[in-house]
Design a protein around this motif. Structure first.
Motif, PDB file in Angstrom:
ATOM      1  N   SER A 158      -5.039   6.355  -9.127  1.00  0.00           N
ATOM      2  CA  SER A 158      -5.919   5.585 -10.035  1.00  0.00           C
ATOM      3  C   SER A 158      -7.488   5.873  -9.536  1.00  0.00           C
ATOM      4  O   SER A 158      -7.805   6.342  -8.607  1.00  0.00           O
ATOM      5  CB  SER A 158      -5.543   4.123 -10.309  1.00  0.00           C
ATOM      6  OG  SER A 158      -6.716   3.527 -10.872  1.00  0.00           O
ATOM      7  N   ASP A 159      -8.332   6.255 -10.848  1.00  0.00           N
ATOM      8  CA  ASP A 159      -9.939   6.515 -10.475  1.00  0.00           C
ATOM      9  C   ASP A 159     -10.203   5.241  -9.747  1.00  0.00           C
ATOM     10  O   ASP A 159     -11.353   5.318  -9.112  1.00  0.00           O
ATOM     11  CB  ASP A 159     -10.455   6.830 -11.809  1.00  0.00           C
ATOM     12  CG  ASP A 159     -10.154   8.147 -12.336  1.00  0.00           C
ATOM     13  OD1 ASP A 159      -9.577   8.916 -11.901  1.00  0.00           O
ATOM     14  OD2 ASP A 159     -10.211   8.103 -13.697  1.00  0.00           O
ATOM     15  N   ALA A 160      -9.913   4.188  -9.831  1.00  0.00           N
ATOM     16  CA  ALA A 160     -10.370   2.975  -9.202  1.00  0.00           C
ATOM     17  C   ALA A 160      -9.902   2.830  -7.680  1.00  0.00           C
ATOM     18  O   ALA A 160     -10.444   1.852  -6.974  1.00  0.00           O
ATOM     19  CB  ALA A 160      -9.930   1.664  -9.626  1.00  0.00           C
ATOM     20  N   LEU A 161      -9.269   3.975  -7.158  1.00  0.00           N
ATOM     21  CA  LEU A 161      -8.972   4.042  -5.848  1.00  0.00           C
ATOM     22  C   LEU A 161      -9.763   5.071  -5.162  1.00  0.00           C
ATOM     23  O   LEU A 161     -10.016   6.182  -5.741  1.00  0.00           O
ATOM     24  CB  LEU A 161      -7.472   4.201  -5.448  1.00  0.00           C
ATOM     25  CG  LEU A 161      -6.458   2.929  -6.251  1.00  0.00           C
ATOM     26  CD1 LEU A 161      -5.019   3.761  -6.034  1.00  0.00           C
ATOM     27  CD2 LEU A 161      -6.583   1.876  -5.378  1.00  0.00           C
ATOM     28  N   SER A 162     -10.119   4.853  -3.952  1.00  0.00           N
ATOM     29  CA  SER A 162     -10.838   5.869  -3.186  1.00  0.00           C
ATOM     30  C   SER A 162      -9.878   6.884  -2.694  1.00  0.00           C
ATOM     31  O   SER A 162     -10.134   8.234  -2.429  1.00  0.00           O
ATOM     32  CB  SER A 162     -11.297   5.279  -1.776  1.00  0.00           C
ATOM     33  OG  SER A 162     -10.232   4.658  -1.041  1.00  0.00           O
ATOM     34  N   LYS A 163      -8.568   6.620  -2.490  1.00  0.00           N
ATOM     35  CA  LYS A 163      -7.573   7.699  -2.319  1.00  0.00           C
ATOM     36  C   LYS A 163      -6.194   7.281  -2.739  1.00  0.00           C
ATOM     37  O   LYS A 163      -5.980   6.299  -3.298  1.00  0.00           O
ATOM     38  CB  LYS A 163      -7.355   8.004  -0.805  1.00  0.00           C
ATOM     39  CG  LYS A 163      -7.149   6.942  -0.039  1.00  0.00           C
ATOM     40  CD  LYS A 163      -7.249   6.972   1.442  1.00  0.00           C
ATOM     41  CE  LYS A 163      -6.721   5.690   2.285  1.00  0.00           C
ATOM     42  NZ  LYS A 163      -7.135   6.224   3.695  1.00  0.00           N
ATOM     43  N   PRO A 164      -5.303   8.009  -3.116  1.00  0.00           N
ATOM     44  CA  PRO A 164      -3.656   7.678  -3.527  1.00  0.00           C
ATOM     45  C   PRO A 164      -3.170   6.694  -2.428  1.00  0.00           C
ATOM     46  O   PRO A 164      -3.659   6.680  -1.097  1.00  0.00           O
ATOM     47  CB  PRO A 164      -3.297   9.010  -3.604  1.00  0.00           C
ATOM     48  CG  PRO A 164      -3.942   9.856  -3.541  1.00  0.00           C
ATOM     49  CD  PRO A 164      -5.307   9.390  -2.843  1.00  0.00           C
ATOM     50  N   LEU A 165      -2.443   5.642  -3.022  1.00  0.00           N
ATOM     51  CA  LEU A 165      -1.787   4.541  -2.134  1.00  0.00           C
ATOM     52  C   LEU A 165      -0.467   5.112  -1.921  1.00  0.00           C
ATOM     53  O   LEU A 165       0.306   5.421  -2.983  1.00  0.00           O
ATOM     54  CB  LEU A 165      -1.809   3.289  -2.595  1.00  0.00           C
ATOM     55  CG  LEU A 165      -3.442   2.910  -2.914  1.00  0.00           C
ATOM     56  CD1 LEU A 165      -3.407   1.400  -3.333  1.00  0.00           C
ATOM     57  CD2 LEU A 165      -4.304   2.747  -1.729  1.00  0.00           C
ATOM     58  N   PHE A 166       0.180   4.997  -0.722  1.00  0.00           N
ATOM     59  CA  PHE A 166       1.519   5.237  -0.470  1.00  0.00           C
ATOM     60  C   PHE A 166       2.351   4.052   0.067  1.00  0.00           C
ATOM     61  O   PHE A 166       1.849   3.322   0.832  1.00  0.00           O
ATOM     62  CB  PHE A 166       1.654   6.419   0.500  1.00  0.00           C
ATOM     63  CG  PHE A 166       1.180   7.747  -0.131  1.00  0.00           C
ATOM     64  CD1 PHE A 166       2.105   8.502  -1.037  1.00  0.00           C
ATOM     65  CD2 PHE A 166      -0.048   8.134  -0.236  1.00  0.00           C
ATOM     66  CE1 PHE A 166       1.557  10.000  -1.119  1.00  0.00           C
ATOM     67  CE2 PHE A 166      -0.704   9.028  -0.736  1.00  0.00           C
ATOM     68  CZ  PHE A 166       0.270  10.360  -1.049  1.00  0.00           C
ATOM     69  N   GLY A 167       3.572   3.880  -0.289  1.00  0.00           N
ATOM     70  CA  GLY A 167       4.362   2.933   0.356  1.00  0.00           C
ATOM     71  C   GLY A 167       5.803   3.186   0.311  1.00  0.00           C
ATOM     72  O   GLY A 167       6.212   4.309   0.035  1.00  0.00           O
ATOM     73  N   LYS A 168       6.623   2.754   1.160  1.00  0.00           N
ATOM     74  CA  LYS A 168       8.001   2.965   1.589  1.00  0.00           C
ATOM     75  C   LYS A 168       8.888   1.932   1.201  1.00  0.00           C
ATOM     76  O   LYS A 168       8.596   0.711   1.141  1.00  0.00           O
ATOM     77  CB  LYS A 168       8.136   3.428   3.129  1.00  0.00           C
ATOM     78  CG  LYS A 168       9.533   3.807   3.481  1.00  0.00           C
ATOM     79  CD  LYS A 168       9.679   3.929   4.785  1.00  0.00           C
ATOM     80  CE  LYS A 168       9.327   2.969   5.943  1.00  0.00           C
ATOM     81  NZ  LYS A 168       9.703   3.245   7.246  1.00  0.00           N
ATOM     82  N   ILE A 169      10.015   2.128   0.454  1.00  0.00           N
ATOM     83  CA  ILE A 169      10.979   1.098  -0.088  1.00  0.00           C
ATOM     84  C   ILE A 169      12.339   1.746   0.602  1.00  0.00           C
ATOM     85  O   ILE A 169      12.840   2.754   0.536  1.00  0.00           O
ATOM     86  CB  ILE A 169      11.187   1.506  -1.761  1.00  0.00           C
ATOM     87  CG1 ILE A 169       9.689   1.000  -2.281  1.00  0.00           C
ATOM     88  CG2 ILE A 169      12.460   0.555  -2.149  1.00  0.00           C
ATOM     89  CD1 ILE A 169       9.809   1.343  -3.782  1.00  0.00           C
ATOM     90  N   MET A 170      13.229   0.882   0.949  1.00  0.00           N
ATOM     91  CA  MET A 170      14.466   0.884   1.557  1.00  0.00           C
ATOM     92  C   MET A 170      15.527   0.443   0.362  1.00  0.00           C
ATOM     93  O   MET A 170      15.572  -0.744   0.095  1.00  0.00           O
ATOM     94  CB  MET A 170      14.715   0.256   2.727  1.00  0.00           C
ATOM     95  CG  MET A 170      16.313   0.332   3.140  1.00  0.00           C
ATOM     96  SD  MET A 170      16.658   1.933   3.815  1.00  0.00           S
ATOM     97  CE  MET A 170      15.678   2.294   5.285  1.00  0.00           C
ATOM     98  N   VAL A 171      16.296   1.283  -0.098  1.00  0.00           N
ATOM     99  CA  VAL A 171      17.561   0.747  -0.836  1.00  0.00           C
ATOM    100  C   VAL A 171      18.754   0.429  -0.230  1.00  0.00           C
ATOM    101  O   VAL A 171      19.233   1.450   0.462  1.00  0.00           O
ATOM    102  CB  VAL A 171      17.611   1.754  -2.114  1.00  0.00           C
ATOM    103  CG1 VAL A 171      18.812   1.446  -3.318  1.00  0.00           C
ATOM    104  CG2 VAL A 171      16.465   2.162  -3.074  1.00  0.00           C
ATOM    105  N   LEU A 172      19.347  -0.622  -0.610  1.00  0.00           N
ATOM    106  CA  LEU A 172      20.584  -0.841   0.131  1.00  0.00           C
ATOM    107  C   LEU A 172      21.305  -1.812  -1.223  1.00  0.00           C
ATOM    108  O   LEU A 172      21.205  -2.590  -1.517  1.00  0.00           O
ATOM    109  CB  LEU A 172      20.416  -1.727   1.352  1.00  0.00           C
ATOM    110  CG  LEU A 172      19.905  -1.178   2.556  1.00  0.00           C
ATOM    111  CD1 LEU A 172      19.765  -2.194   3.678  1.00  0.00           C
ATOM    112  CD2 LEU A 172      20.638  -0.078   3.174  1.00  0.00           C
ATOM    113  N   LYS A 173      22.522  -0.911  -1.408  1.00  0.00           N
ATOM    114  CA  LYS A 173      23.423  -1.466  -2.626  1.00  0.00           C
ATOM    115  C   LYS A 173      24.067  -2.417  -1.878  1.00  0.00           C
ATOM    116  O   LYS A 173      24.481  -2.623  -0.826  1.00  0.00           O
ATOM    117  CB  LYS A 173      24.185  -0.394  -3.200  1.00  0.00           C
ATOM    118  CG  LYS A 173      23.366   0.619  -3.723  1.00  0.00           C
ATOM    119  CD  LYS A 173      24.059   1.601  -4.512  1.00  0.00           C
ATOM    120  CE  LYS A 173      23.412   2.777  -5.172  1.00  0.00           C
ATOM    121  NZ  LYS A 173      24.177   3.863  -5.584  1.00  0.00           N
TER     122      LYS A 173
END
Length: 526
Positions: free
Chosen positions: A511-526
């Motif tokens: 987003s242009d409103a962010l100073s840099k891209p944001l990253f996150g992690k997701i764990m999928v467990l069915k």
């Protein structure tokens, strides 16, 4: 997480009596009064897993997986007791409200020999709307408490000396008496505000009636072991309600038990001993419909081959049952009352919230539950609790609790129609930060929520990638979003609509409103 099976309580005053059972004294250190504080107010409850709801005129009481939450202004502000004395980090397993006193039973998960098991951590009550609390430890027996006098009988009774599996799933009130139901601890009562507790005898599996004048030969024993070989499903207690000055209903793994003389004698109803029976013997929740004096029960399949999941209700005191919502796993019962005889029934289940205006003949679900203003939805099929309170002659609030948020409906436009407010608990977010919850998550049960903050209104793009940083799904692309905290949702599916495999995934927010891209992690467990 503790498996919690709870009910709403629609209770009137009852006089109590029983033939001289043994009482169990708690020492002075187990009963303490703790100062609280209501100065800290939050805009949401402390948890998105809403186990139970009690709604009065303005006071809303929530039992959640992260403690107790109270609102004295119909949900505009909340007092949360998570990580505050005497609740700590325990979950709520049952709530009650009687004569202006708020009650809550608590529990936690404890690891025993590599297995996570539920542990009862006691009972708390407040006489001043949560300002101060009295804490009572979970009732347990001494090793020598191995017999109970019941009328002309002295019966063997398994001493429950541990809090493991001794967790109170329900609480009810009669005149000067508190009742609690526990898997291992059975049905117990206290007539001195929890200072002492007495075990209450219920029929074993092979008897449909018991009375103090009967000649009886069985043990009060929910599971077999060194104490004896008996293992009675009907001594594993999960739910309890009171109806009038002499009538109680108790739900167990072996059926529904009724007493019409203040808990002295009991009659058992189950799938095997009636012409028009309950659907299944595991009665996980009970409700009393005061509009027509009917009993409602969330009845699950226990051990009988012909038993099945459904909702069972009786208009003749349990002698005959009608079954509705077959194959649905109901958790609770709630009622919306219009006048002395007009009512709606609400049933939260694993497949959504159901509602009937014709005594269970037909059922209607809301098309969706989405906040009218923020557009944030409840993104789950698993609903656990429901209640309603009346604001004035024409206006009502309906409250529904799920494993993924709380919702309030101001119903003024018709059946399931009106203004929705969704409460979604989350940690505060700073600008240029992000996190996802619940994490890990199971796509078959819920959606994961991605929260992030923007310093200004801007277009946003969010992409999901696998462990090899290959694109899995574009959630939003150049989509306008406002300033401050934002939510996006992922259902665990890729671009082709297939649920992804178990594993670690990453998301990127641009987003242009962010100073840099944001990253996150997701764990999928069915």
């Amino acid at each position: 997480m503790i498996k919690q099976i709870l009910v709403l309580f629609f209770i009137t005053m009852v006089v109590f009596g029983q033939y001289s059972p043994k009482s169990f004294q708690l020492d002075d250190k187990k009963l303490s009064k703790i100062e609280g504080s209501q100065s800290i107010k939050d805009v949401t409850p402390s948890s998105n897993s809403i186990i139970d709801i009690i709604a009065t005129d303005n006071l809303i009481i929530l039992g959640t997986s992260s403690g107790l939450s109270l609102s004295e202004d119909n949900g505009e502000n909340w007092t949360n007791y998570y990580q505050r004395e005497p609740f700590g980090e325990d979950g709520i397993t049952a709530i009650g409200y009687n004569n202006g006193i708020i009650w809550a039973t608590t529990g936690k998960t404890t690891e025993v020999n590599g297995e996570n098991l539920p542990e009862g951590t006691g009972i708390k009550y407040s006489t001043d709307n949560g300002i101060t609390w009295t804490s009572i430890q979970q009732p347990v027996d001494s090793p020598g408490d191995s017999s109970i006098t019941y009328g002309i009988n002295t019966l063997r009774a398994l001493p429950v000396t541990t809090k493991i599996n001794n967790i109170s799933y329900d609480i009810a009130f009669t005149k000067n008496t508190i009742w609690i139901s526990s898997f291992a601890g059975g049905l117990r009562k206290s007539s001195d505000m929890g200072v002492t507790w007495e075990r209450v005898i219920l029929p074993p599996d092979n008897l449909d009636f018991i009375s103090p004048n009967d000649i009886l030969d069985f043990s009060l024993q929910p599971v077999a072991g060194k104490f004896g070989k008996e293992s009675w499903l009907n001594h594993r207690v999960f739910s309890v309600i009171s109806v009038n000055d002499s009538t109680l209903y108790v739900g167990t793994s072996g059926g529904i038990n009724k007493s019409t003389n203040n808990g002295i004698s009991w009659k058992k109803f189950n799938h095997q001993n009636q012409a028009n029976p309950i659907s299944g013997n595991f009665a996980v929740g009970l409700g009393y419909n005061k509009a027509n004096n009917s009993i409602w029960a969330a009845t699950w399949k226990a051990e009988g081959l012909e038993e099945f999941y459904a909702v069972s209700h009786s208009s003749d005191g349990g002698e005959n049952w009608e079954v509705t919502l077959p194959d649905e796993r109901a958790h609770n019962l709630g009622f919306k009352y219009f006048n002395a005889s007009d009512f709606h029934v609400m049933v939260p289940t694993d497949k959504g919230i159901f509602r009937s205006k014709n005594n269970g003949n037909t059922w209607v679900q809301p098309t969706s539950i989405k906040d009218t203003y923020s557009k944030i939805p409840i993104v789950t099929n698993i609903f656990i609790s429901a209640a309603s309170n009346r604001l004035n002659a024409t206006d009502y609030y309906i409250w529904v609790g799920s494993n993924n948020g709380l919702a309030r409906l101001s119903e003024t436009n018709g059946f399931w129609e009106g203004e929705w407010k969704v409460y979604l608990a989350s940690n505060d977010i700073k600008l240029d930060e992000t996190y996802a919850f619940p994490n890990p998550f199971s796509p078959s049960q819920e959606l994961i929520k991605i929260k992030y903050g923007l310093s200004s209104a801007s277009d946003v793009t969010i992409r999901i990638m696998n462990f090899g940083m290959e694109l899995v799904r574009t959630l939003v692309q150049n989509t306008p979003r406002g300033i401050g905290g934002q939510f996006e949702f992922w259902d665990g599916k890729d671009e082709s609509g297939k649920i992804v495999t178990n594993g670690v995934y990453f998301y990127r927010i641009d987003s242009d409103a962010l100073s840099k891209p944001l990253f996150g992690k997701i764990m999928v467990l069915k």
